[in-house]
Write an enzyme that holds these catalytic residues in place. Structure first.
Site, mmCIF file in Angstrom:
data_model
loop_
_atom_site.group_PDB
_atom_site.id
_atom_site.type_symbol
_atom_site.label_atom_id
_atom_site.label_comp_id
_atom_site.label_asym_id
_atom_site.label_seq_id
_atom_site.Cartn_x
_atom_site.Cartn_y
_atom_site.Cartn_z
ATOM 1 C CB VAL A 1 -0.630 -0.357 0.984
ATOM 2 C CG1 VAL A 1 -2.424 -1.147 1.303
ATOM 3 C CG2 VAL A 1 -0.057 0.094 2.675
ATOM 4 C CB SER A 2 0.794 4.483 -1.814
ATOM 5 O OG SER A 2 0.716 3.851 -3.131
ATOM 6 C CB THR A 3 -0.256 6.765 2.544
ATOM 7 O OG1 THR A 3 -1.913 6.000 2.579
ATOM 8 C CG2 THR A 3 -0.399 7.089 1.301
#
Length: 189
Positions: free
Chosen positions: A9-11
């Protein structure tokens, strides 16, 4: 043959549960998860997953963009896995390099990505050559200016006479009031 999952996941606000559920349902016995932008080269859990894999294992992702930063990175990663006798599977795209059709599909993706890169490179080079040629002929490109030096002189004369409003000047010259103001401001600056 052991299936090992990789999720990203990016964040921290994003939740990897959907990826974990898909990987578990696909039979992965272990899943490594990174919280990092896909553009980042440093993904410690990806490095750990790659180190954990043994010949005969399969690295499984929910979708291609979770593994690769870009198509070139994805292709390099899968080729490096292949050299180690490790297979690759992407659930969403139905790519499974344990099968002949999966290997063909992946190689088609790789060939298309390389073709796209070559086309982009050719178009960029052609565009730069065209720009250089136009500049050599004294053309800098861009949209032609509405306010020619003649129109600017007329606008200043009309404004200085105080017989015309800025709206009337703009209508006469076929420009907006803002354009007239811009050029009048330059005259006083």
């Amino acid at each position: 043959m052991t299936d090992i999952g990789y999720a990203r996941v990016s964040t921290r606000e994003q939740n990897p549960d959907l990826q974990h559920d898909a990987l578990t349902n696909a039979g992965c016995i272990k899943t490594f998860t990174d919280v990092a932008s896909g553009a980042k080269a440093d993904r410690p859990q990806l490095a750990a997953a790659l180190a954990y894999l043994r010949p005969g294992d399969v690295l499984v992702v929910r979708q291609l963009d979770r593994l690769g930063r870009n198509m070139r990175h994805l292709i390099d990663t899968v080729n490096a896995l292949h050299e180690r006798d490790v297979q690759f599977r992407s659930l969403r795209e139905n790519i499974d390099t344990t099968t002949a059709s999966g290997r063909l599909t992946f190689h088609l993706f790789a060939a298309l990505a390389e073709f796209e890169r070559d086309l982009l490179r050719e178009r960029t080079a052609a565009g730069l050559t065209a720009i250089a040629g136009r500049r050599a002929r004294g053309r800098n490109g861009g949209r032609p200016r509405k306010m020619t030096p003649e129109k600017i002189a007329v606008a200043r004369q009309m404004y200085a006479s105080q017989a015309f409003t800025v709206e009337q000047i703009a209508q006469t010259l076929g420009v907006t009031r803002g354009t007239v103001y811009t050029h009048l401001d330059r005259a006083t600056a």
